[in-house]
Design an enzyme around this catalytic site. Sequence first.
Site, short mmCIF file in Angstrom:
data_model
loop_
_atom_site.label_atom_id
_atom_site.label_comp_id
_atom_site.label_asym_id
_atom_site.label_seq_id
_atom_site.Cartn_x
_atom_site.Cartn_y
_atom_site.Cartn_z
N ARG A 102 60.73 19.30 -27.24
CA ARG A 102 60.27 20.78 -27.56
C ARG A 102 58.87 20.95 -27.04
NH1 ARG A 102 59.81 23.91 -33.44
NH2 ARG A 102 62.11 23.65 -32.78
N HIS A 129 66.47 28.36 -27.28
CA HIS A 129 66.57 27.36 -28.45
C HIS A 129 68.10 27.02 -28.80
CE1 HIS A 129 65.20 25.18 -32.04
NE2 HIS A 129 64.68 26.20 -32.59
N GLN A 132 69.43 25.65 -32.32
CA GLN A 132 69.41 26.75 -33.23
C GLN A 132 70.68 27.65 -33.44
OE1 GLN A 132 67.09 27.16 -35.79
NE2 GLN A 132 68.58 28.51 -36.55
N ASP A 224 63.61 36.96 -36.32
CA ASP A 224 62.85 35.84 -36.17
C ASP A 224 61.36 36.46 -35.94
OD1 ASP A 224 61.61 33.23 -35.47
OD2 ASP A 224 62.14 33.26 -33.23
N CYS A 264 65.93 32.03 -38.26
CA CYS A 264 66.01 30.56 -37.91
C CYS A 264 65.01 29.80 -38.64
CB CYS A 264 65.71 30.39 -36.49
SG CYS A 264 63.99 31.23 -35.95
N ARG A 292 71.49 22.82 -38.85
CA ARG A 292 70.85 22.26 -37.74
C ARG A 292 71.43 20.60 -37.63
NH1 ARG A 292 66.30 24.25 -35.76
NH2 ARG A 292 66.42 22.67 -34.12
N1 NVA Z 1 60.79 32.02 -31.69
C1 NVA Z 1 60.07 30.91 -32.55
C2 NVA Z 1 61.01 29.63 -33.38
C3 NVA Z 1 60.74 29.02 -34.09
C4 NVA Z 1 61.68 27.98 -34.66
C5 NVA Z 1 59.17 30.28 -31.71
O1 NVA Z 1 59.31 29.78 -30.62
O2 NVA Z 1 57.96 29.98 -32.43
N1 CP Z 2 64.09 26.80 -36.58
C1 CP Z 2 63.41 25.94 -36.31
O1 CP Z 2 63.59 25.22 -35.06
O2 CP Z 2 62.54 25.23 -37.24
P1 CP Z 2 61.22 24.18 -36.83
O3 CP Z 2 60.28 24.80 -35.86
O4 CP Z 2 60.73 24.02 -38.02
O5 CP Z 2 61.84 23.03 -36.19
#
Ligand code: NVA
Ligand code: CP
Length: 306
Positions: A102, A129, A132, A224, A264, A292
């Site tokens: 990540r 992502h 997800q 989101d 998400c 997930r």
């Molecule tokens: N769009 C959000 C998703 C978090 C799971 C981010 O990138 O922070």
């Molecule tokens: N939806 C998602 O990826 O959640 P986290 O950021 O908690 O991993």
Amino acid sequence: MNHLLKISDLSSAELFDILELAAKLKAKQKMGQEHHLLRGKTLAMIFSKSSTRTRISFEVGMHQLGGQAIYLNSQDIQLGRGETIYDTANTMTRFVDGIMIRTFNHQDVIDFAKFGDVPVINGLTDLHHPCQALADLLTLSEIYGNLKDVKLAYVGDGNNVANSLMEACSLAGMTFSVATPPGYECAPEVIDTVKIIAKKTGAQINICNDAKEAVADSDAIYTDTWTSMGQEDEKQKRKEIFKEYQVNDELFGYAKSSAVFMHCLPAYRELEVTKRVIDGVRSKVFDQAENRLHAQKAVMCKLMCK
Ligand code: NVA
Ligand code: CP
């Protein structure tokens, strides 16, 4: 399939295979049937951003599959002090059977896949992502059965989650409508890819700036956060720009009466979604979160059972 860096790396058949295996593994887990398909294998998980669901679901998933996962905060390993991805990937390849990352820059996951010699899974970048989106399609297939009959509407920021959802819906031959403020559309390269995929699969993709138009007659409305990780400095500006894109009861009035709500998570109540909607009967957010686990177990089996 050697890696999962973005959804459009998959063929439609591979996407449906993952969803089918995910459903099987979910059933096994619910029945308490052991399924140690990754016995003795190790997944390294590198995090440069926060996480609740991704971290826990990968770690628990590896445990349920008979393997183990190692959590690595990127600041705690030498990568955070400037060691190259080339050296990190080559070193990790000697120890582990798969790497989940990540991070911010999507190019970093591409580089890990290029330089290492084990499967790489994108656990979220600024651009995609994919894990997800797989969990989300699993959730929709549980609710509606045949995905080709489903219309999903995404309202809000054209971010990583939106990009992956659009790719997933196009591969699955679904109807997908996205409404973002002007200037906050999905990534141009994703839009180009999706147009090509949709011609093959028969998916209907509608890209617009009008939330009501996007959700008309939809089976599910998805949103989101308006401020993704790394964009914290823009929070105030974004609150203003996105306010017409809040998912609330009024917006649901334009969808089918049976339509469900998806997110998400993490969610910010009274910003992108009202409390009434996310905490109401339509909300499927915790089914998505649970899925997930099952979707990622399927991905890990497809990539690491070799
Ligand atoms: N769009 C959000 C998703 C978090 C799971 C981010 O990138 O922070
Ligand atoms: N939806 C998602 O990826 O959640 P986290 O950021 O908690 O991993």
